[in-house]
Enzyme design. Structure first.
Site, short mmCIF file in Angstrom:
data_model
loop_
_atom_site.label_atom_id
_atom_site.label_comp_id
_atom_site.label_asym_id
_atom_site.label_seq_id
_atom_site.Cartn_x
_atom_site.Cartn_y
_atom_site.Cartn_z
CG ASP A 163 -0.31 0.05 2.54
OD1 ASP A 163 0.79 -0.73 2.54
OD2 ASP A 163 -0.66 0.52 3.39
CD GLU A 172 4.17 0.29 6.94
OE1 GLU A 172 5.01 0.65 7.95
OE2 GLU A 172 3.80 1.25 6.06
ZN LIG Z 1 6.67 2.15 4.01
#
Ligand SMILES: [Zn+2]
Length: 381
Positions: free
Chosen positions: A80, A142
Protein backbone atom coordinates in the site's frame (compact mmCIF):
# COMPACT_ATOMS: atom_id res chain seq x y z
CA UNK A 1 2.96 -15.37 -18.57
CA UNK A 2 6.66 -14.62 -18.84
CA UNK A 3 8.58 -12.64 -16.26
CA UNK A 4 8.47 -8.89 -16.78
CA UNK A 5 11.61 -6.81 -17.15
CA UNK A 6 12.69 -4.67 -14.20
CA UNK A 7 11.29 -1.46 -15.66
CA UNK A 8 8.03 -3.05 -16.74
CA UNK A 9 7.52 -4.50 -13.25
CA UNK A 10 8.32 -1.18 -11.61
CA UNK A 11 6.00 0.76 -13.88
CA UNK A 12 3.11 -1.72 -13.39
CA UNK A 13 3.51 -1.52 -9.60
CA UNK A 14 3.31 2.28 -9.74
CA UNK A 15 0.38 2.24 -12.21
CA UNK A 16 -1.86 0.19 -9.93
CA UNK A 17 -3.22 2.45 -7.18
CA UNK A 18 -3.14 0.91 -3.70
CA UNK A 19 -3.67 3.75 -1.25
CA UNK A 20 -4.50 2.71 2.28
CA UNK A 21 -5.98 5.21 4.65
CA UNK A 22 -7.90 5.39 7.89
CA UNK A 23 -10.30 7.68 5.97
CA UNK A 24 -12.76 5.33 4.21
CA UNK A 25 -13.13 7.70 1.21
CA UNK A 26 -9.44 7.40 0.37
CA UNK A 27 -8.94 3.73 1.24
CA UNK A 28 -8.45 1.26 -1.64
CA UNK A 29 -7.99 -2.46 -2.10
CA UNK A 30 -4.44 -3.75 -2.55
CA UNK A 31 -5.63 -6.93 -4.31
CA UNK A 32 -4.72 -5.79 -7.85
CA UNK A 33 -1.08 -5.34 -6.73
CA UNK A 34 -1.09 -8.65 -4.84
CA UNK A 35 -2.57 -10.49 -7.84
CA UNK A 36 0.01 -9.04 -10.23
CA UNK A 37 2.88 -9.96 -7.90
CA UNK A 38 1.49 -13.48 -7.54
CA UNK A 39 1.38 -13.93 -11.33
CA UNK A 40 4.99 -12.77 -11.66
CA UNK A 41 6.37 -14.82 -8.80
CA UNK A 42 4.44 -17.90 -9.97
CA UNK A 43 6.04 -17.49 -13.39
CA UNK A 44 9.40 -17.52 -11.59
CA UNK A 45 8.57 -20.84 -9.91
CA UNK A 46 7.43 -19.54 -6.50
CA UNK A 47 4.47 -21.08 -4.69
CA UNK A 48 2.06 -18.25 -4.03
CA UNK A 49 -0.53 -17.99 -1.28
CA UNK A 50 -2.89 -15.02 -1.23
CA UNK A 51 -4.35 -14.54 2.23
CA UNK A 52 -7.26 -12.10 2.58
CA UNK A 53 -7.32 -10.21 5.89
CA UNK A 54 -9.97 -11.57 8.27
CA UNK A 55 -11.97 -8.34 8.68
CA UNK A 56 -11.27 -6.73 5.31
CA UNK A 57 -11.30 -9.44 2.61
CA UNK A 58 -10.69 -6.85 -0.13
CA UNK A 59 -7.18 -6.57 1.31
CA UNK A 60 -4.66 -9.39 1.31
CA UNK A 61 -1.12 -10.49 2.05
CA UNK A 62 0.95 -12.56 -0.35
CA UNK A 63 3.42 -15.23 0.74
CA UNK A 64 5.50 -16.41 -2.23
CA UNK A 65 7.92 -19.24 -1.46
CA UNK A 66 10.75 -20.70 -3.50
CA UNK A 67 12.28 -23.91 -2.16
CA UNK A 68 11.34 -25.62 1.09
CA UNK A 69 12.71 -26.76 4.42
CA UNK A 70 13.53 -25.11 7.72
CA UNK A 71 15.31 -21.77 8.07
CA UNK A 72 15.10 -19.46 5.12
CA UNK A 73 15.12 -15.80 4.25
CA UNK A 74 12.19 -13.39 3.91
CA UNK A 75 12.20 -10.24 1.79
CA UNK A 76 9.22 -8.25 3.00
CA UNK A 77 7.45 -5.11 1.95
CA UNK A 78 4.08 -3.43 2.03
CA UNK A 79 1.96 -3.06 -1.10
CA UNK A 80 0.00 0.00 0.00
CA UNK A 81 0.94 3.66 -0.32
CA UNK A 82 -0.14 6.76 1.52
CA UNK A 83 -2.66 9.13 -0.14
CA UNK A 84 -1.29 11.81 -2.50
CA UNK A 85 -1.81 15.44 -3.55
CA UNK A 86 -1.87 15.10 -7.32
CA UNK A 87 -1.72 18.87 -7.88
CA UNK A 88 1.67 19.03 -6.13
CA UNK A 89 3.23 16.37 -8.38
CA UNK A 90 5.20 17.38 -11.50
CA UNK A 91 4.14 14.14 -13.22
CA UNK A 92 1.30 11.73 -12.54
CA UNK A 93 1.87 9.78 -9.29
CA UNK A 94 0.70 6.67 -11.17
CA UNK A 95 2.97 6.92 -14.21
CA UNK A 96 6.56 5.90 -13.69
CA UNK A 97 8.73 8.69 -15.02
CA UNK A 98 12.49 8.71 -15.44
CA UNK A 99 14.19 12.09 -15.14
CA UNK A 100 17.24 13.53 -13.34
CA UNK A 101 18.60 9.98 -12.96
CA UNK A 102 15.62 9.13 -10.81
CA UNK A 103 12.44 7.13 -11.12
CA UNK A 104 9.42 9.14 -9.97
CA UNK A 105 6.11 7.62 -8.86
CA UNK A 106 3.92 7.04 -5.83
CA UNK A 107 5.36 4.09 -3.92
CA UNK A 108 8.60 3.89 -5.91
CA UNK A 109 10.58 4.50 -2.71
CA UNK A 110 7.97 3.63 -0.04
CA UNK A 111 7.90 0.90 -1.11
CA UNK A 112 6.31 -1.02 -4.00
CA UNK A 113 9.53 -0.40 -5.94
CA UNK A 114 11.31 -2.83 -3.62
CA UNK A 115 9.47 -5.77 -5.20
CA UNK A 116 10.88 -4.94 -8.65
CA UNK A 117 14.38 -4.97 -7.13
CA UNK A 118 13.68 -8.28 -5.40
CA UNK A 119 12.58 -9.84 -8.70
CA UNK A 120 15.74 -8.58 -10.33
CA UNK A 121 17.86 -10.11 -7.54
CA UNK A 122 16.06 -13.46 -7.59
CA UNK A 123 16.35 -14.13 -11.33
CA UNK A 124 19.85 -15.62 -11.38
CA UNK A 125 19.03 -18.14 -8.63
CA UNK A 126 15.97 -19.62 -10.32
CA UNK A 127 17.76 -22.54 -11.99
CA UNK A 128 19.56 -23.52 -8.74
CA UNK A 129 17.71 -25.61 -6.13
CA UNK A 130 17.82 -23.69 -2.84
CA UNK A 131 18.98 -25.30 0.43
CA UNK A 132 16.70 -23.03 2.47
CA UNK A 133 13.55 -21.30 1.24
CA UNK A 134 13.40 -17.77 -0.07
CA UNK A 135 10.11 -16.12 0.85
CA UNK A 136 8.70 -12.92 -0.60
CA UNK A 137 6.17 -11.33 1.68
CA UNK A 138 3.88 -8.58 0.41
CA UNK A 139 1.60 -7.07 3.04
CA UNK A 140 -1.52 -4.92 3.18
CA UNK A 141 -2.32 -1.76 5.14
CA UNK A 142 1.09 -0.94 6.58
CA UNK A 143 0.42 2.78 6.12
CA UNK A 144 -2.91 2.71 7.95
CA UNK A 145 -3.43 -0.03 10.53
CA UNK A 146 -0.60 -2.57 10.06
CA UNK A 147 -3.42 -5.11 9.89
CA UNK A 148 -1.60 -7.12 7.23
CA UNK A 149 1.40 -7.75 9.48
CA UNK A 150 -0.91 -8.22 12.48
CA UNK A 151 -2.80 -10.97 10.60
CA UNK A 152 0.46 -12.73 9.75
CA UNK A 153 1.66 -12.57 13.35
CA UNK A 154 -1.64 -14.10 14.46
CA UNK A 155 -1.38 -16.87 11.87
CA UNK A 156 2.21 -17.53 12.92
CA UNK A 157 3.37 -17.17 9.33
CA UNK A 158 5.75 -17.12 7.65
CA UNK A 159 8.34 -19.04 9.63
CA UNK A 160 11.87 -18.31 8.55
CA UNK A 161 15.15 -17.53 10.22
CA UNK A 162 15.82 -14.09 8.72
CA UNK A 163 13.73 -11.21 7.46
CA UNK A 164 14.74 -8.08 5.57
CA UNK A 165 12.15 -5.32 5.23
CA UNK A 166 12.90 -3.05 2.28
CA UNK A 167 11.52 0.20 3.75
CA UNK A 168 13.41 3.35 2.74
CA UNK A 169 16.51 3.46 4.94
CA UNK A 170 19.01 4.91 2.46
CA UNK A 171 20.65 1.46 2.25
CA UNK A 172 21.65 1.52 5.91
CA UNK A 173 20.67 -1.40 8.13
CA UNK A 174 18.19 -0.45 10.85
CA UNK A 175 18.12 -2.59 13.96
CA UNK A 176 15.88 -0.54 16.27
CA UNK A 177 12.90 1.74 16.28
CA UNK A 178 10.54 3.01 18.92
CA UNK A 179 6.97 1.80 19.33
CA UNK A 180 3.85 3.96 19.21
CA UNK A 181 0.79 3.97 21.42
CA UNK A 182 -2.09 6.37 20.86
CA UNK A 183 -4.41 6.54 23.83
CA UNK A 184 -7.51 8.36 24.96
CA UNK A 185 -8.62 9.14 28.49
CA UNK A 186 -12.29 10.00 29.01
CA UNK A 187 -13.45 11.66 32.19
CA UNK A 188 -17.14 11.61 32.96
CA UNK A 189 -18.17 13.99 35.75
CA UNK A 190 -21.44 15.79 36.26
CA UNK A 191 -22.45 19.14 34.79
CA UNK A 192 -24.34 21.74 36.81
CA UNK A 193 -24.78 25.46 37.45
CA UNK A 194 -21.39 27.10 37.94
CA UNK A 195 -22.64 29.26 40.82
CA UNK A 196 -22.53 26.25 43.14
CA UNK A 197 -19.62 23.80 42.69
CA UNK A 198 -21.38 21.15 44.76
CA UNK A 199 -24.03 20.83 42.02
CA UNK A 200 -21.61 18.90 39.79
CA UNK A 201 -18.29 17.14 39.48
CA UNK A 202 -15.92 19.05 37.27
CA UNK A 203 -14.27 16.79 34.68
CA UNK A 204 -11.83 19.51 33.68
CA UNK A 205 -10.49 19.76 37.21
CA UNK A 206 -9.99 16.00 37.19
CA UNK A 207 -8.23 16.37 33.82
CA UNK A 208 -5.83 18.75 35.51
CA UNK A 209 -4.95 16.04 38.04
CA UNK A 210 -4.72 13.41 35.30
CA UNK A 211 -2.33 15.58 33.28
CA UNK A 212 -0.15 16.18 36.32
CA UNK A 213 -0.09 12.45 36.94
CA UNK A 214 0.75 11.61 33.32
CA UNK A 215 3.67 14.03 33.47
CA UNK A 216 4.92 12.31 36.62
CA UNK A 217 4.46 8.97 34.88
CA UNK A 218 6.51 10.29 31.96
CA UNK A 219 9.32 11.41 34.26
CA UNK A 220 9.30 7.97 35.89
CA UNK A 221 9.49 6.22 32.52
CA UNK A 222 12.44 8.39 31.51
CA UNK A 223 14.22 7.39 34.70
CA UNK A 224 13.54 3.68 34.25
CA UNK A 225 14.16 3.37 30.51
CA UNK A 226 17.01 4.80 28.50
CA UNK A 227 18.56 3.72 25.24
CA UNK A 228 21.52 5.73 23.91
CA UNK A 229 20.95 4.21 20.44
CA UNK A 230 18.13 6.70 19.87
CA UNK A 231 18.39 10.44 19.16
CA UNK A 232 15.78 10.91 21.89
CA UNK A 233 17.12 8.28 24.31
CA UNK A 234 14.04 8.11 26.56
CA UNK A 235 10.42 7.14 25.98
CA UNK A 236 8.25 10.19 25.28
CA UNK A 237 4.67 10.98 26.19
CA UNK A 238 2.97 13.80 24.29
CA UNK A 239 -0.26 15.42 25.45
CA UNK A 240 -1.81 15.88 22.01
CA UNK A 241 -5.31 17.24 22.41
CA UNK A 242 -7.95 17.96 24.97
CA UNK A 243 -11.68 18.54 24.59
CA UNK A 244 -14.10 19.26 27.36
CA UNK A 245 -17.00 21.33 28.55
CA UNK A 246 -19.05 23.87 26.64
CA UNK A 247 -19.76 27.06 28.56
CA UNK A 248 -18.05 29.17 31.26
CA UNK A 249 -21.15 29.09 33.46
CA UNK A 250 -21.58 25.32 33.38
CA UNK A 251 -19.58 22.85 35.44
CA UNK A 252 -17.59 20.84 32.91
CA UNK A 253 -19.26 17.42 32.78
CA UNK A 254 -17.00 15.62 30.31
CA UNK A 255 -13.40 15.86 29.26
CA UNK A 256 -11.33 13.86 26.83
CA UNK A 257 -7.55 13.80 26.61
CA UNK A 258 -5.55 12.19 23.78
CA UNK A 259 -1.85 11.43 24.10
CA UNK A 260 0.81 9.25 22.54
CA UNK A 261 3.68 7.31 24.04
CA UNK A 262 6.80 6.41 22.03
CA UNK A 263 8.16 3.31 23.69
CA UNK A 264 11.69 1.93 23.75
CA UNK A 265 12.56 -1.73 23.04
CA UNK A 266 11.82 -3.69 26.19
CA UNK A 267 8.65 -1.77 27.04
CA UNK A 268 5.29 -3.40 26.46
CA UNK A 269 2.27 -1.34 25.59
CA UNK A 270 -0.25 -3.45 27.51
CA UNK A 271 1.87 -3.23 30.66
CA UNK A 272 2.06 0.55 30.38
CA UNK A 273 -1.70 0.74 29.90
CA UNK A 274 -2.22 -1.30 33.08
CA UNK A 275 0.12 0.98 34.99
CA UNK A 276 -1.71 4.08 33.80
CA UNK A 277 -5.08 2.54 34.73
CA UNK A 278 -3.78 1.80 38.22
CA UNK A 279 -2.73 5.42 38.63
CA UNK A 280 -6.07 6.77 37.38
CA UNK A 281 -8.12 4.74 39.86
CA UNK A 282 -7.41 6.80 43.00
CA UNK A 283 -7.97 10.05 41.08
CA UNK A 284 -11.38 8.81 39.92
CA UNK A 285 -12.28 7.76 43.46
CA UNK A 286 -11.20 11.02 45.02
CA UNK A 287 -13.11 13.13 42.47
CA UNK A 288 -16.06 10.74 42.20
CA UNK A 289 -15.87 10.69 38.42
CA UNK A 290 -15.54 7.91 35.90
CA UNK A 291 -12.18 7.68 34.11
CA UNK A 292 -11.57 5.27 31.24
CA UNK A 293 -8.48 4.64 29.15
CA UNK A 294 -8.77 3.23 25.63
CA UNK A 295 -6.49 2.90 22.62
CA UNK A 296 -7.24 5.13 19.64
CA UNK A 297 -5.34 2.71 17.38
CA UNK A 298 -3.75 -0.65 18.24
CA UNK A 299 -0.20 -0.14 19.46
CA UNK A 300 2.90 -0.84 17.42
CA UNK A 301 5.53 -2.25 19.73
CA UNK A 302 9.12 -1.04 19.69
CA UNK A 303 11.53 -3.07 17.60
CA UNK A 304 15.00 -4.30 18.26
CA UNK A 305 16.91 -6.96 16.29
CA UNK A 306 18.04 -10.07 18.12
CA UNK A 307 21.07 -9.59 20.33
CA UNK A 308 24.28 -10.38 18.43
CA UNK A 309 22.09 -10.67 15.34
CA UNK A 310 23.82 -12.55 12.56
CA UNK A 311 21.72 -10.72 10.00
CA UNK A 312 22.64 -7.27 11.37
CA UNK A 313 26.33 -8.15 11.15
CA UNK A 314 25.88 -9.48 7.60
CA UNK A 315 24.02 -6.32 6.52
CA UNK A 316 26.63 -4.08 8.13
CA UNK A 317 29.32 -5.83 6.12
CA UNK A 318 27.37 -5.71 2.87
CA UNK A 319 26.44 -2.02 3.17
CA UNK A 320 29.58 -0.73 4.90
CA UNK A 321 27.36 0.99 7.50
CA UNK A 322 26.88 0.35 11.20
CA UNK A 323 23.30 -0.49 12.10
CA UNK A 324 21.27 2.51 13.26
CA UNK A 325 17.95 3.37 14.82
CA UNK A 326 15.16 5.31 13.11
CA UNK A 327 12.31 7.48 14.32
CA UNK A 328 9.57 5.81 12.24
CA UNK A 329 7.76 2.55 12.93
CA UNK A 330 7.69 -0.49 10.62
CA UNK A 331 6.25 -4.00 10.48
CA UNK A 332 9.50 -5.30 12.03
CA UNK A 333 8.10 -5.93 15.55
CA UNK A 334 5.48 -8.29 14.08
CA UNK A 335 8.15 -10.29 12.23
CA UNK A 336 10.38 -10.35 15.33
CA UNK A 337 7.39 -11.73 17.19
CA UNK A 338 7.38 -14.62 14.68
CA UNK A 339 10.91 -15.44 15.81
CA UNK A 340 12.70 -14.08 12.76
CA UNK A 341 15.99 -12.24 12.99
CA UNK A 342 14.78 -8.99 11.39
CA UNK A 343 16.48 -5.97 9.84
CA UNK A 344 15.04 -3.00 7.97
CA UNK A 345 17.12 -2.17 4.91
CA UNK A 346 15.95 -0.67 1.65
CA UNK A 347 17.03 1.49 -1.28
CA UNK A 348 14.87 4.59 -0.87
CA UNK A 349 15.27 7.58 1.43
CA UNK A 350 12.70 8.32 4.10
CA UNK A 351 12.85 12.03 3.15
CA UNK A 352 11.19 11.13 -0.16
CA UNK A 353 8.51 8.97 1.40
CA UNK A 354 5.01 10.42 1.88
CA UNK A 355 5.97 13.41 -0.32
CA UNK A 356 4.90 14.71 -3.73
CA UNK A 357 7.45 13.73 -6.42
CA UNK A 358 8.52 10.65 -4.48
CA UNK A 359 11.54 9.17 -6.24
CA UNK A 360 14.15 6.44 -6.21
CA UNK A 361 17.64 7.32 -7.46
CA UNK A 362 18.80 5.08 -10.30
CA UNK A 363 22.19 4.69 -8.63
CA UNK A 364 20.57 2.89 -5.69
CA UNK A 365 19.17 0.10 -7.81
CA UNK A 366 22.20 -2.04 -8.65
CA UNK A 367 23.85 -1.79 -5.22
CA UNK A 368 20.60 -2.81 -3.52
CA UNK A 369 20.04 -5.69 -5.96
CA UNK A 370 23.59 -6.86 -5.21
CA UNK A 371 22.95 -6.74 -1.45
CA UNK A 372 19.82 -8.86 -1.92
CA UNK A 373 21.74 -11.34 -4.09
CA UNK A 374 24.48 -11.65 -1.45
CA UNK A 375 21.86 -12.34 1.23
CA UNK A 376 20.25 -15.05 -0.91
CA UNK A 377 23.69 -16.62 -1.48
CA UNK A 378 24.47 -16.47 2.23
CA UNK A 379 21.18 -17.82 3.60
CA UNK A 380 19.53 -19.90 0.86
CA UNK A 381 22.34 -21.62 -1.09
ZN1 LIG B 1 6.77 2.24 4.08
Amino acid sequence: MSQPTFQHALSRLIEIPSVSSTLPDLDMSNLPVINELAVWFEAMGFQCEIQPLPDTPHKANLIATLGSGPGGLVFAGHTDTVPYDESLWKSSPFALEERNNRFYGLGVCDMKGFFALVMEAVREFLPTPLKAPLIILATADEESSMNGARALAELGRPKARYAVIGEPTGMRPIHMHKGIMMERIRILGQSGHSSNPSLGRNAMETAHKVITDLMQFRAGMAERYQNPGFTIPVPTLNLGCIHGGDNPNRICGQCQLDFDIRTLPGMESEQLRQQIRQRLKPIAEADQVEITLESITPAIEAFSSKENSELVVACEKLTGHQAESVAFATEAPFFSQLGMDTVVLGPGDIDQAHQPDEYLSLDRINPMVNILKSLIRQYCL
